[in-house]
Design a protein around this motif. Structure first.
Motif, PDB file in Angstrom:
ATOM      1  N   ASP A 197       0.707  -1.264   0.046  1.00  0.00           N
ATOM      2  CA  ASP A 197       0.151   0.092   0.057  1.00  0.00           C
ATOM      3  C   ASP A 197       1.064   1.265  -0.035  1.00  0.00           C
ATOM      4  O   ASP A 197       2.004   1.141   0.513  1.00  0.00           O
ATOM      5  CB  ASP A 197      -0.906   0.132   1.285  1.00  0.00           C
ATOM      6  CG  ASP A 197      -1.703  -1.133   1.284  1.00  0.00           C
ATOM      7  OD1 ASP A 197      -2.462  -1.549   0.213  1.00  0.00           O
ATOM      8  OD2 ASP A 197      -2.163  -1.514   2.227  1.00  0.00           O
ATOM      9  N   CYS A 198       0.404   2.314  -0.709  1.00  0.00           N
ATOM     10  CA  CYS A 198       0.971   3.450  -0.593  1.00  0.00           C
ATOM     11  C   CYS A 198       1.222   3.993   0.693  1.00  0.00           C
ATOM     12  O   CYS A 198       0.244   4.142   1.470  1.00  0.00           O
ATOM     13  CB  CYS A 198       0.431   4.691  -1.493  1.00  0.00           C
ATOM     14  SG  CYS A 198       0.959   6.371  -1.341  1.00  0.00           S
ATOM     15  N   PRO A 199       2.442   4.490   1.114  1.00  0.00           N
ATOM     16  CA  PRO A 199       2.754   5.000   2.331  1.00  0.00           C
ATOM     17  C   PRO A 199       2.162   6.391   2.569  1.00  0.00           C
ATOM     18  O   PRO A 199       2.073   6.908   3.742  1.00  0.00           O
ATOM     19  CB  PRO A 199       4.240   5.097   2.361  1.00  0.00           C
ATOM     20  CG  PRO A 199       4.725   5.232   1.031  1.00  0.00           C
ATOM     21  CD  PRO A 199       3.810   4.300   0.247  1.00  0.00           C
ATOM     22  N   ASP A 232      -3.497   1.517  -3.887  1.00  0.00           N
ATOM     23  CA  ASP A 232      -2.641   0.603  -4.504  1.00  0.00           C
ATOM     24  C   ASP A 232      -1.356   0.726  -5.162  1.00  0.00           C
ATOM     25  O   ASP A 232      -1.518   1.746  -5.882  1.00  0.00           O
ATOM     26  CB  ASP A 232      -3.475  -0.246  -5.449  1.00  0.00           C
ATOM     27  CG  ASP A 232      -4.776  -1.088  -4.768  1.00  0.00           C
ATOM     28  OD1 ASP A 232      -4.569  -1.294  -3.649  1.00  0.00           O
ATOM     29  OD2 ASP A 232      -6.039  -1.035  -5.351  1.00  0.00           O
ATOM     30  N   VAL A 233      -0.283   0.106  -4.682  1.00  0.00           N
ATOM     31  CA  VAL A 233       0.915   0.318  -5.318  1.00  0.00           C
ATOM     32  C   VAL A 233       1.282  -0.689  -6.706  1.00  0.00           C
ATOM     33  O   VAL A 233       0.994  -1.825  -6.504  1.00  0.00           O
ATOM     34  CB  VAL A 233       2.071   0.419  -4.683  1.00  0.00           C
ATOM     35  CG1 VAL A 233       3.495   0.858  -5.148  1.00  0.00           C
ATOM     36  CG2 VAL A 233       1.929   1.626  -3.703  1.00  0.00           C
ATOM     37  N   GLN A 240      -1.266   4.297  -7.481  1.00  0.00           N
ATOM     38  CA  GLN A 240      -2.310   4.610  -8.496  1.00  0.00           C
ATOM     39  C   GLN A 240      -3.266   5.827  -8.131  1.00  0.00           C
ATOM     40  O   GLN A 240      -4.024   6.212  -8.980  1.00  0.00           O
ATOM     41  CB  GLN A 240      -3.066   3.144  -8.607  1.00  0.00           C
ATOM     42  CG  GLN A 240      -2.457   2.092  -9.374  1.00  0.00           C
ATOM     43  CD  GLN A 240      -3.244   1.010  -9.986  1.00  0.00           C
ATOM     44  OE1 GLN A 240      -3.369  -0.104  -9.137  1.00  0.00           O
ATOM     45  NE2 GLN A 240      -3.932   1.277 -11.046  1.00  0.00           N
ATOM     46  N   ASP A 241      -3.036   6.188  -7.136  1.00  0.00           N
ATOM     47  CA  ASP A 241      -4.389   7.192  -6.431  1.00  0.00           C
ATOM     48  C   ASP A 241      -3.624   8.438  -6.266  1.00  0.00           C
ATOM     49  O   ASP A 241      -4.342   9.440  -6.148  1.00  0.00           O
ATOM     50  CB  ASP A 241      -4.874   6.737  -5.213  1.00  0.00           C
ATOM     51  CG  ASP A 241      -5.540   5.406  -5.663  1.00  0.00           C
ATOM     52  OD1 ASP A 241      -6.101   5.264  -6.551  1.00  0.00           O
ATOM     53  OD2 ASP A 241      -5.712   4.437  -4.703  1.00  0.00           O
ATOM     54  N   CYS A 242      -2.287   8.434  -5.961  1.00  0.00           N
ATOM     55  CA  CYS A 242      -1.800   9.883  -5.458  1.00  0.00           C
ATOM     56  C   CYS A 242      -0.317  10.230  -6.263  1.00  0.00           C
ATOM     57  O   CYS A 242       0.032   9.085  -6.885  1.00  0.00           O
ATOM     58  CB  CYS A 242      -1.498  10.300  -4.023  1.00  0.00           C
ATOM     59  SG  CYS A 242      -0.140   9.198  -3.108  1.00  0.00           S
ATOM     60  N   ASP A 243       0.530  11.342  -5.833  1.00  0.00           N
ATOM     61  CA  ASP A 243       1.791  11.310  -6.528  1.00  0.00           C
ATOM     62  C   ASP A 243       2.869  10.582  -6.018  1.00  0.00           C
ATOM     63  O   ASP A 243       4.048  10.715  -6.619  1.00  0.00           O
ATOM     64  CB  ASP A 243       2.131  12.979  -6.366  1.00  0.00           C
ATOM     65  CG  ASP A 243       1.326  13.658  -7.293  1.00  0.00           C
ATOM     66  OD1 ASP A 243       0.590  13.239  -8.333  1.00  0.00           O
ATOM     67  OD2 ASP A 243       1.155  14.983  -7.012  1.00  0.00           O
ATOM     68  N   TRP A 244       2.748   9.762  -5.067  1.00  0.00           N
ATOM     69  CA  TRP A 244       4.052   9.030  -4.416  1.00  0.00           C
ATOM     70  C   TRP A 244       4.589   8.014  -5.468  1.00  0.00           C
ATOM     71  O   TRP A 244       3.727   7.512  -6.453  1.00  0.00           O
ATOM     72  CB  TRP A 244       3.636   8.170  -3.123  1.00  0.00           C
ATOM     73  CG  TRP A 244       4.574   7.431  -2.626  1.00  0.00           C
ATOM     74  CD1 TRP A 244       5.312   7.820  -1.632  1.00  0.00           C
ATOM     75  CD2 TRP A 244       4.866   5.881  -3.012  1.00  0.00           C
ATOM     76  NE1 TRP A 244       6.229   6.974  -1.444  1.00  0.00           N
ATOM     77  CE2 TRP A 244       6.087   5.779  -2.286  1.00  0.00           C
ATOM     78  CE3 TRP A 244       4.280   5.096  -3.972  1.00  0.00           C
ATOM     79  CZ2 TRP A 244       6.712   4.404  -2.205  1.00  0.00           C
ATOM     80  CZ3 TRP A 244       4.967   3.833  -4.029  1.00  0.00           C
ATOM     81  CH2 TRP A 244       6.058   3.599  -3.068  1.00  0.00           C
TER      82      TRP A 244
END
Length: 75
Positions: free
Chosen positions: A38-40, A45-46, A65-69
Motif C-alpha cells: 500500500d502507498c505510504p 494500491d501500488v 495509482q491514486d496519488c503522486d507518491w
C-alpha cells in the motif's frame, strides 16, 4: 496489450509509467505488475514497473495509482 493501467485517473503504458517515475524518457520498460503493498502516503494500491533508464542500468519503479507518491529501488 492489457499491460496498461489507470494511474491517477489516466491510462498509462509501461513506458509512460516508467517516465512518470523517472521524470524523463526511458529506453525500455517491462510489463506493469501489482506491487502487493500500500502507498505510504495515501494507502492506495501500488504498482511496479521494471525499466531501463540507460543502457547500463535496470531499475524497478513503484507508483501509487491514486496519488503522486513514487519511488525506485535505486541505492
Amino acid at each position: 496489450m492489457a499491460d496498461n493501467r489507470v494511474v491517477q485517473g489516466r491510462m498509462v503504458t509501461p513506458e509512460s509509467l516508467a517516465e512518470i517515475i523517472e521524470g524523463e524518457s526511458v529506453m525500455d520498460a517491462e510489463a506493469i505488475e501489482d506491487a502487493d503493498r500500500d502507498c505510504p502516503d495515501c494507502g492506495g494500491d501500488v504498482i511496479k514497473v521494471g525499466y531501463m533508464p540507460s543502457v547500463t542500468e535496470f531499475v524497478t519503479g513503484f507508483k501509487c495509482q491514486d496519488c503522486d507518491w513514487a519511488e525506485t529501488d535505486r541505492e
